[in-house]
Design a protein around this motif. Structure first.
Motif, PDB file in Angstrom:
ATOM      1  N   ILE A 118       0.845  -1.191   0.000  1.00  0.00           N
ATOM      2  CA  ILE A 118       0.000   0.000   0.000  1.00  0.00           C
ATOM      3  C   ILE A 118       0.880   1.240   0.000  1.00  0.00           C
ATOM      4  N   LYS A 119       0.705   2.075  -1.021  1.00  0.00           N
ATOM      5  CA  LYS A 119       1.464   3.320  -1.136  1.00  0.00           C
ATOM      6  C   LYS A 119       0.815   4.364  -0.226  1.00  0.00           C
ATOM      7  N   VAL A 120       1.654   5.159   0.442  1.00  0.00           N
ATOM      8  CA  VAL A 120       1.189   6.198   1.355  1.00  0.00           C
ATOM      9  C   VAL A 120       1.918   7.496   1.019  1.00  0.00           C
ATOM     10  N   SER A 121       1.155   8.587   0.884  1.00  0.00           N
ATOM     11  CA  SER A 121       1.751   9.903   0.626  1.00  0.00           C
ATOM     12  C   SER A 121       1.594  10.763   1.870  1.00  0.00           C
ATOM     13  N   VAL A 122       2.693  11.383   2.288  1.00  0.00           N
ATOM     14  CA  VAL A 122       2.663  12.334   3.402  1.00  0.00           C
ATOM     15  C   VAL A 122       2.884  13.713   2.792  1.00  0.00           C
ATOM     16  N   THR A 123       1.944  14.633   3.057  1.00  0.00           N
ATOM     17  CA  THR A 123       2.021  15.961   2.450  1.00  0.00           C
ATOM     18  C   THR A 123       2.254  17.073   3.463  1.00  0.00           C
ATOM     19  N   LEU A 143       3.202   1.111   3.391  1.00  0.00           N
ATOM     20  CA  LEU A 143       2.807   0.523   4.672  1.00  0.00           C
ATOM     21  C   LEU A 143       3.721  -0.676   4.910  1.00  0.00           C
ATOM     22  N   HIS A 144       4.504  -0.635   5.975  1.00  0.00           N
ATOM     23  CA  HIS A 144       5.459  -1.704   6.279  1.00  0.00           C
ATOM     24  C   HIS A 144       4.696  -2.981   6.650  1.00  0.00           C
ATOM     25  N   PRO A 145       5.166  -4.158   6.204  1.00  0.00           N
ATOM     26  CA  PRO A 145       4.483  -5.411   6.528  1.00  0.00           C
ATOM     27  C   PRO A 145       4.299  -5.652   8.027  1.00  0.00           C
ATOM     28  N   SER A 146       5.183  -5.112   8.872  1.00  0.00           N
ATOM     29  CA  SER A 146       5.044  -5.303  10.325  1.00  0.00           C
ATOM     30  C   SER A 146       3.865  -4.524  10.898  1.00  0.00           C
ATOM     31  N   SER A 147       3.189  -3.722  10.070  1.00  0.00           N
ATOM     32  CA  SER A 147       2.010  -2.974  10.513  1.00  0.00           C
ATOM     33  C   SER A 147       0.815  -3.885  10.771  1.00  0.00           C
ATOM     34  N   PRO A 181      -0.377   1.234  11.766  1.00  0.00           N
ATOM     35  CA  PRO A 181       0.450   1.700  10.655  1.00  0.00           C
ATOM     36  C   PRO A 181       1.870   2.113  11.039  1.00  0.00           C
ATOM     37  N   LYS A 182       2.818   1.523  10.318  1.00  0.00           N
ATOM     38  CA  LYS A 182       4.230   1.904  10.365  1.00  0.00           C
ATOM     39  C   LYS A 182       4.617   2.136   8.919  1.00  0.00           C
ATOM     40  N   LEU A 183       5.236   3.267   8.639  1.00  0.00           N
ATOM     41  CA  LEU A 183       5.563   3.608   7.264  1.00  0.00           C
ATOM     42  C   LEU A 183       7.034   3.389   6.976  1.00  0.00           C
ATOM     43  N   ALA A 184       7.316   2.888   5.774  1.00  0.00           N
ATOM     44  CA  ALA A 184       8.681   2.708   5.290  1.00  0.00           C
ATOM     45  C   ALA A 184       8.867   3.633   4.103  1.00  0.00           C
ATOM     46  N   LYS A 185       9.951   4.382   4.088  1.00  0.00           N
ATOM     47  CA  LYS A 185      10.232   5.329   3.015  1.00  0.00           C
ATOM     48  C   LYS A 185      10.350   4.589   1.693  1.00  0.00           C
ATOM     49  N   ALA A 186       9.676   5.110   0.668  1.00  0.00           N
ATOM     50  CA  ALA A 186       9.769   4.521  -0.664  1.00  0.00           C
ATOM     51  C   ALA A 186      11.121   4.862  -1.268  1.00  0.00           C
ATOM     52  N   ALA A 187      11.641   3.965  -2.059  1.00  0.00           N
ATOM     53  CA  ALA A 187      12.924   4.224  -2.729  1.00  0.00           C
ATOM     54  C   ALA A 187      12.751   5.373  -3.720  1.00  0.00           C
ATOM     55  N   ALA A 188      13.747   6.222  -3.776  1.00  0.00           N
ATOM     56  CA  ALA A 188      13.716   7.334  -4.732  1.00  0.00           C
ATOM     57  C   ALA A 188      13.818   6.779  -6.140  1.00  0.00           C
ATOM     58  N   PRO A 189      13.100   7.357  -7.091  1.00  0.00           N
ATOM     59  CA  PRO A 189      13.202   6.861  -8.462  1.00  0.00           C
ATOM     60  C   PRO A 189      14.619   7.055  -8.995  1.00  0.00           C
ATOM     61  N   ALA A 190      15.038   6.139  -9.839  1.00  0.00           N
ATOM     62  CA  ALA A 190      16.375   6.234 -10.427  1.00  0.00           C
ATOM     63  C   ALA A 190      16.454   7.457 -11.321  1.00  0.00           C
ATOM     64  N   PRO A 191      17.575   8.171 -11.276  1.00  0.00           N
ATOM     65  CA  PRO A 191      17.698   9.359 -12.129  1.00  0.00           C
ATOM     66  C   PRO A 191      17.696   8.963 -13.600  1.00  0.00           C
ATOM     67  N   LYS A 192      17.062   9.790 -14.413  1.00  0.00           N
ATOM     68  CA  LYS A 192      17.022   9.523 -15.857  1.00  0.00           C
ATOM     69  C   LYS A 192      18.347   9.931 -16.463  1.00  0.00           C
ATOM     70  N   SER A 193      18.896   9.040 -17.283  1.00  0.00           N
ATOM     71  CA  SER A 193      20.171   9.370 -17.920  1.00  0.00           C
ATOM     72  C   SER A 193      19.914  10.181 -19.192  1.00  0.00           C
ATOM     73  N   ALA A 194      20.831  11.053 -19.486  1.00  0.00           N
ATOM     74  CA  ALA A 194      20.708  11.878 -20.704  1.00  0.00           C
ATOM     75  C   ALA A 194      20.998  10.998 -21.901  1.00  0.00           C
ATOM     76  N   ALA A 195      20.155  11.059 -22.895  1.00  0.00           N
ATOM     77  CA  ALA A 195      20.334  10.211 -24.082  1.00  0.00           C
ATOM     78  C   ALA A 195      20.935  10.990 -25.215  1.00  0.00           C
TER      79      ALA A 195
END
Length: 103
Positions: A2-7, A72-76, A89-103
Motif C-alpha cells: 500500500i502506497k502512502v503519501s505524506v504531504t 505501509l510496512h508489513p510489520s504494521s 500503521p508503520k511507514l517505510a520510506k519509498a525508494a527514490a526513483p532512479a535518475p534519468k540518464s541523458a540520451a
C-alpha cells in the motif's frame, strides 16, 4: 504494498485521563493519504485521507513523518490478543526513483 503519501508535518496531539482506568494518556496523530484498492482489486481513483497514531522516541516525543512517499510496512499488520487481524500503521520510506540518464 500500500502506497502512502505524506504531504504535511502537522501533528494533532490529544492528552487526558482514561475514563476506565484514570491513567493519563498522550497521543499524537498525523494525516496521511493512502492509495487503496476497491473490493474488486481496482485502484481507487483518489487517495484516502487517514489519521495515524505516531510512534514516540525514548523521551516520549512524537516521531512525525516528513513529506514524501512511503509504503505501509508489513510489520504494521498483526494478530491481536483476540485472534483478529489488526493494523498499527508503520511507514517505510519509498525508494527514490532512479535518475534519468541523458540520451
Amino acid at each position: 504494498m500500500i502506497k502512502v503519501s505524506v504531504t504535511s508535518t502537522a501533528v494533532r496531539r490529544m492528552t487526558g485521563n482514561a475514563k476506565a482506568t484514570g491513567k493519563p494518556y498522550d497521543m499524537s496523530f498525523q494525516d496521511v493519504w493512502m492509495h487503496l484498492l476497491d473490493r474488486e482489486g481496482q485502484a481507487d481513483p483518489y487517495p484516502t485521507k487517514v489519521e495515524i497514531i505516531l510512534p514516540k522516541d525514548k523521551d516520549g516525543a512524537a516521531l512525525f513523518y516528513a513529506p514524501g512517499e512511503y509504503f505501509l510496512h508489513p510489520s504494521s499488520i498483526y494478530v491481536d490478543n483476540r485472534g483478529g487481524l489488526s493494523v498499527a500503521p508503520k511507514l517505510a520510506k519509498a525508494a527514490a526513483p532512479a535518475p534519468k540518464s541523458a540520451a
